[in-house]
Motif scaffolding. Structure first.
Motif, PDB file in Angstrom:
ATOM      1  N   SER A  91       0.882  -1.170   0.000  1.00  0.00           N
ATOM      2  CA  SER A  91       0.000   0.000   0.000  1.00  0.00           C
ATOM      3  C   SER A  91       0.911   1.209   0.000  1.00  0.00           C
ATOM      4  CB  SER A  91      -0.849   0.087   1.268  1.00  0.00           C
ATOM      5  OG  SER A  91      -1.442  -1.111   1.575  1.00  0.00           O
ATOM      6  N   THR A  92       0.342   2.348  -0.349  1.00  0.00           N
ATOM      7  CA  THR A  92       1.134   3.574  -0.252  1.00  0.00           C
ATOM      8  C   THR A  92       0.752   4.287   1.029  1.00  0.00           C
ATOM      9  OG1 THR A  92       1.456   3.764  -2.603  1.00  0.00           O
ATOM     10  CG2 THR A  92       1.554   5.806  -1.353  1.00  0.00           C
ATOM     11  N   MET A  93       1.770   4.634   1.809  1.00  0.00           N
ATOM     12  CA  MET A  93       1.501   5.305   3.072  1.00  0.00           C
ATOM     13  C   MET A  93       2.287   6.596   3.183  1.00  0.00           C
ATOM     14  SD  MET A  93       1.348   2.532   6.133  1.00  0.00           S
ATOM     15  CE  MET A  93       0.947   3.815   7.347  1.00  0.00           C
ATOM     16  N   LEU A  94       1.720   7.561   3.872  1.00  0.00           N
ATOM     17  CA  LEU A  94       2.446   8.771   4.231  1.00  0.00           C
ATOM     18  C   LEU A  94       2.490   8.824   5.752  1.00  0.00           C
ATOM     19  CD1 LEU A  94       2.117  12.218   2.521  1.00  0.00           C
ATOM     20  CD2 LEU A  94       2.408  12.060   4.989  1.00  0.00           C
ATOM     21  N   VAL A  95       3.692   8.896   6.284  1.00  0.00           N
ATOM     22  CA  VAL A  95       3.895   8.919   7.736  1.00  0.00           C
ATOM     23  C   VAL A  95       4.604  10.226   8.056  1.00  0.00           C
ATOM     24  CG1 VAL A  95       5.101   7.781   9.654  1.00  0.00           C
ATOM     25  CG2 VAL A  95       4.075   6.392   7.823  1.00  0.00           C
ATOM     26  N   TYR A  96       4.097  10.994   9.035  1.00  0.00           N
ATOM     27  CA  TYR A  96       4.800  12.238   9.340  1.00  0.00           C
ATOM     28  C   TYR A  96       4.652  12.637  10.795  1.00  0.00           C
ATOM     29  CZ  TYR A  96       0.711  15.407   9.479  1.00  0.00           C
ATOM     30  OH  TYR A  96      -0.447  16.056   9.823  1.00  0.00           O
ATOM     31  N   THR A  97       5.514  13.557  11.185  1.00  0.00           N
ATOM     32  CA  THR A  97       5.435  14.114  12.530  1.00  0.00           C
ATOM     33  C   THR A  97       5.686  15.615  12.476  1.00  0.00           C
ATOM     34  OG1 THR A  97       6.303  14.036  14.791  1.00  0.00           O
ATOM     35  CG2 THR A  97       7.908  13.698  13.040  1.00  0.00           C
ATOM     36  N   THR A  98       5.035  16.336  13.357  1.00  0.00           N
ATOM     37  CA  THR A  98       5.353  17.758  13.520  1.00  0.00           C
ATOM     38  C   THR A  98       5.889  17.959  14.946  1.00  0.00           C
ATOM     39  OG1 THR A  98       3.066  18.175  14.152  1.00  0.00           O
ATOM     40  CG2 THR A  98       3.647  18.570  11.847  1.00  0.00           C
ATOM     41  N   GLY A  99       6.398  16.876  15.514  1.00  0.00           N
ATOM     42  CA  GLY A  99       6.939  16.957  16.867  1.00  0.00           C
ATOM     43  C   GLY A  99       5.899  16.679  17.935  1.00  0.00           C
ATOM     44  N   HIS A 100       4.744  16.190  17.503  1.00  0.00           N
ATOM     45  CA  HIS A 100       3.678  15.821  18.446  1.00  0.00           C
ATOM     46  C   HIS A 100       3.215  14.414  18.127  1.00  0.00           C
ATOM     47  CE1 HIS A 100       3.243  20.015  19.842  1.00  0.00           C
ATOM     48  NE2 HIS A 100       3.541  20.303  18.595  1.00  0.00           N
ATOM     49  N   GLY A 101       4.126  13.464  18.116  1.00  0.00           N
ATOM     50  CA  GLY A 101       3.785  12.089  17.807  1.00  0.00           C
ATOM     51  C   GLY A 101       3.842  11.817  16.309  1.00  0.00           C
ATOM     52  N   VAL A 102       3.697  10.549  15.978  1.00  0.00           N
ATOM     53  CA  VAL A 102       3.815  10.109  14.585  1.00  0.00           C
ATOM     54  C   VAL A 102       2.493   9.496  14.138  1.00  0.00           C
ATOM     55  CG1 VAL A 102       5.085   8.585  13.007  1.00  0.00           C
ATOM     56  CG2 VAL A 102       6.249   9.573  14.991  1.00  0.00           C
ATOM     57  N   ASN A 103       2.033   9.908  12.968  1.00  0.00           N
ATOM     58  CA  ASN A 103       0.787   9.349  12.448  1.00  0.00           C
ATOM     59  C   ASN A 103       0.976   8.865  11.017  1.00  0.00           C
ATOM     60  OD1 ASN A 103      -1.427   9.926  14.589  1.00  0.00           O
ATOM     61  ND2 ASN A 103      -0.201  11.789  14.492  1.00  0.00           N
ATOM     62  N   GLY A 104       0.314   7.760  10.694  1.00  0.00           N
ATOM     63  CA  GLY A 104       0.460   7.157   9.375  1.00  0.00           C
ATOM     64  C   GLY A 104      -0.872   7.121   8.638  1.00  0.00           C
ATOM     65  N   PHE A 105      -0.811   7.403   7.339  1.00  0.00           N
ATOM     66  CA  PHE A 105      -2.012   7.485   6.500  1.00  0.00           C
ATOM     67  C   PHE A 105      -1.847   6.560   5.306  1.00  0.00           C
ATOM     68  CE2 PHE A 105      -1.324  11.216   8.920  1.00  0.00           C
ATOM     69  CZ  PHE A 105      -2.578  11.631   9.332  1.00  0.00           C
ATOM     70  N   THR A 106      -2.876   5.806   5.005  1.00  0.00           N
ATOM     71  CA  THR A 106      -2.803   4.870   3.877  1.00  0.00           C
ATOM     72  C   THR A 106      -3.655   5.387   2.736  1.00  0.00           C
ATOM     73  OG1 THR A 106      -2.467   3.055   5.428  1.00  0.00           O
ATOM     74  CG2 THR A 106      -3.158   2.449   3.204  1.00  0.00           C
ATOM     75  N   LEU A 107      -3.084   5.307   1.542  1.00  0.00           N
ATOM     76  CA  LEU A 107      -3.790   5.818   0.360  1.00  0.00           C
ATOM     77  C   LEU A 107      -4.827   4.807  -0.116  1.00  0.00           C
ATOM     78  CD1 LEU A 107      -3.863   8.076  -1.879  1.00  0.00           C
ATOM     79  CD2 LEU A 107      -2.242   6.646  -3.150  1.00  0.00           C
ATOM     80  N   ASN A 108      -6.047   5.281  -0.269  1.00  0.00           N
ATOM     81  CA  ASN A 108      -7.054   4.475  -0.965  1.00  0.00           C
ATOM     82  C   ASN A 108      -6.911   4.820  -2.451  1.00  0.00           C
ATOM     83  OD1 ASN A 108      -9.370   3.680  -2.341  1.00  0.00           O
ATOM     84  ND2 ASN A 108     -10.662   3.840  -0.515  1.00  0.00           N
ATOM     85  N   PRO A 109      -6.330   3.903  -3.239  1.00  0.00           N
ATOM     86  CA  PRO A 109      -5.981   4.277  -4.613  1.00  0.00           C
ATOM     87  C   PRO A 109      -7.206   4.544  -5.482  1.00  0.00           C
ATOM     88  CG  PRO A 109      -5.408   1.963  -4.172  1.00  0.00           C
ATOM     89  CD  PRO A 109      -5.983   2.511  -2.907  1.00  0.00           C
ATOM     90  N   ALA A 110      -8.327   3.934  -5.137  1.00  0.00           N
ATOM     91  CA  ALA A 110      -9.529   4.145  -5.943  1.00  0.00           C
ATOM     92  C   ALA A 110     -10.026   5.586  -5.804  1.00  0.00           C
ATOM     93  CB  ALA A 110     -10.623   3.164  -5.517  1.00  0.00           C
ATOM     94  N   LEU A 111      -9.884   6.129  -4.599  1.00  0.00           N
ATOM     95  CA  LEU A 111     -10.383   7.478  -4.343  1.00  0.00           C
ATOM     96  C   LEU A 111      -9.283   8.534  -4.398  1.00  0.00           C
ATOM     97  CD1 LEU A 111     -12.709   6.659  -1.290  1.00  0.00           C
ATOM     98  CD2 LEU A 111     -13.325   6.776  -3.717  1.00  0.00           C
ATOM     99  N   GLY A 112      -8.029   8.083  -4.334  1.00  0.00           N
ATOM    100  CA  GLY A 112      -6.920   9.035  -4.301  1.00  0.00           C
ATOM    101  C   GLY A 112      -6.884   9.808  -3.000  1.00  0.00           C
ATOM    102  N   VAL A 113      -7.319   9.163  -1.915  1.00  0.00           N
ATOM    103  CA  VAL A 113      -7.392   9.854  -0.623  1.00  0.00           C
ATOM    104  C   VAL A 113      -6.579   9.071   0.416  1.00  0.00           C
ATOM    105  CG1 VAL A 113      -8.952  10.611   1.230  1.00  0.00           C
ATOM    106  CG2 VAL A 113      -9.692  10.721  -1.159  1.00  0.00           C
ATOM    107  N   PHE A 114      -5.767   9.805   1.191  1.00  0.00           N
ATOM    108  CA  PHE A 114      -5.047   9.190   2.318  1.00  0.00           C
ATOM    109  C   PHE A 114      -5.945   9.192   3.545  1.00  0.00           C
ATOM    110  CE2 PHE A 114      -1.203  10.547  -0.064  1.00  0.00           C
ATOM    111  CZ  PHE A 114      -0.397   9.431   0.074  1.00  0.00           C
ATOM    112  N   TYR A 115      -6.077   8.026   4.183  1.00  0.00           N
ATOM    113  CA  TYR A 115      -6.856   7.942   5.423  1.00  0.00           C
ATOM    114  C   TYR A 115      -5.953   7.622   6.606  1.00  0.00           C
ATOM    115  CZ  TYR A 115     -11.113   7.903   2.668  1.00  0.00           C
ATOM    116  OH  TYR A 115     -12.128   8.259   1.823  1.00  0.00           O
ATOM    117  N   LEU A 116      -6.281   8.174   7.757  1.00  0.00           N
ATOM    118  CA  LEU A 116      -5.523   7.878   8.971  1.00  0.00           C
ATOM    119  C   LEU A 116      -5.704   6.396   9.310  1.00  0.00           C
ATOM    120  CD1 LEU A 116      -3.866   8.794  11.440  1.00  0.00           C
ATOM    121  CD2 LEU A 116      -6.018   9.385  12.563  1.00  0.00           C
ATOM    122  N   SER A 117      -4.643   5.625   9.138  1.00  0.00           N
ATOM    123  CA  SER A 117      -4.729   4.183   9.381  1.00  0.00           C
ATOM    124  C   SER A 117      -3.871   3.776  10.577  1.00  0.00           C
ATOM    125  CB  SER A 117      -4.249   3.414   8.146  1.00  0.00           C
ATOM    126  OG  SER A 117      -2.971   3.881   7.755  1.00  0.00           O
TER     127      SER A 117
END
Ligand code: AHG
Ligand code: MN
Ligand code: MN
Length: 334
Positions: A170-196
């Motif tokens: 799957s394609t994921m975007l994981v990032y932090t702004t210094g307040h913990g780490v959150n990961g989002f998975t791309l739903n390729p059909a919709l082109g939308v990243f969801y908090l997974s």
């Protein structure tokens, strides 16, 4: 799973974490989100079209670039330049840093981005996961003037955000702004990243070690000892060995399952192979935010004062206690 929270919503929701210019950072993150989707689309069809293979040029480190490196580099730069937020970009694929002026030709943008647009690029033509790594700073040079090298040579502790995209099963975007780490998975059909993967933490105990063991003979003594320690039948060992050859993928797996990634200095790479600014600092911030540790064996990665753009460092990152053991062995034997 918080299927209904999208990355776009999440970025806005967390905007309050910034005492200044919060809207600008949100917009910057959104441009990365967009570029990630474009690169993802291209990576996914890499096996179909004539886009894989070498671009017949070498990057500044003398490594052969692949066409997708060049493509990803262009896409991310374009996405970042389009909004009036980023004043400077440095990329693993560019020899020099880039100064960005606003539409009115002024130098009033505030943010610096450093990136490895395509990490693990040697894996592309064999259909193995690759990634993008990014790191964001505030400029330190005065507004109204072109950016200077000092804007880019800030220690990792000054990062205000960092993250990676993994183009995997799957394609994921994981990032932090210094307040913990959150990961989002791309739903390729919709082109939308969801908090997974909300609030990611390393598991308490790590059982995976990731290193290119082919270089074993050339490793420092402390690292040789550590590898033997990983293989010993004692306590909860031997650990499992897993190595993809793409830092983003190896780190991502180790953060979710518990493990450590090692790229020591070797005879071929006396300072290590990985780049402090494009790879190690952003991964270090994410690791620490997830309860892990990142070190060059002697000091905290994020406290190193960079001296050059394409600087390399030995890199050990993962579960806190595993990295501590590596540091202990380096102190003892090297
Ligand atoms: P890049 O594709 O951006 O040059 O990075 C490759 C890096 C890193 O992702 C990976 O972990 C490491 O190089 C693998 O190196 P070896 O092939 O020497 O193990
Ligand atoms: Mn890389
Ligand atoms: Mn790269």
């Amino acid at each position: 799973m918080n299927q209904h929270i999208t990355l776009g919503e999440f970025i806005i929701d967390r905007q309050a974490h910034f005492s200044y210019s919060s809207g600008e950072l949100s917009s910057l993150l959104n441009s990365i989100r967009l570029a990630a989707k474009v690169v993802n689309h291209e990576v996914n069809k890499a096996g179909l079209v004539d886009i894989i293979g070498d671009a017949e040029v070498e990057n500044v480190q003398g490594e052969q670039q692949q066409k997708l490196d060049v493509f990803a580099n262009k896409v991310f730069i374009q996405a970042l330049v389009n909004r009036e937020i980023v004043c400077g970009i440095a990329s693993e694929e560019e020899d020099e840093f880039i100064n960005i002026v606003g539409k009115d030709k002024s130098n009033n943008n505030k943010y610096i981005v450093l990136m490895d647009p395509l990490d693990g690029s040697s894996n592309i033509d064999v259909n193995v996961s690759v990634g993008t790594i990014f790191s964001i700073y505030r400029r330190v040079s005065p507004l109204g003037k072109p950016v200077t090298i000092e804007d880019f040579l800030q220690p990792g502790t000054q990062q205000i955000a960092a993250g990676y995209v993994i183009y995997g099963t799957s394609t994921m975007l994981v990032y932090t702004t210094g307040h913990g780490v959150n990961g989002f998975t791309l739903n390729p059909a919709l082109g939308v990243f969801y908090l997974s993967h909300p609030d990611i933490h390393f598991p308490e105990i790590g059982k995976i070690y990731s290193v290119n063991e082919g270089n074993y003979q050339n490793f420092p003594k402390g690292i040789k000892k550590y590898i033997k320690f990983c293989q010993e039948e004692k306590d909860n060992r031997p650990y499992t060995s897993r190595y993809i050859g793409s830092l983003v993928s190896d780190f991502h797996r180790n953060m979710l399952k518990g493990g450590v990634y090692l790229y020591p200095n070797t005879t071929k790479y006396p300072n290590g192979k990985l780049r402090l600014l494009y790879e190690c600092n952003p991964i270090a911030l994410i690791a620490e935010q997830a309860g892990g540790r990142a070190s060059n064996g002697k000091e905290r990665i994020m406290e190193i004062t960079p001296t050059e753009l394409h600087q390399r460092v030995p890199f050990y990152v993962g579960n806190n206690c595993m990295v501590k053991t590596i540091e202990k062995m380096i102190r003892k034997y090297d």
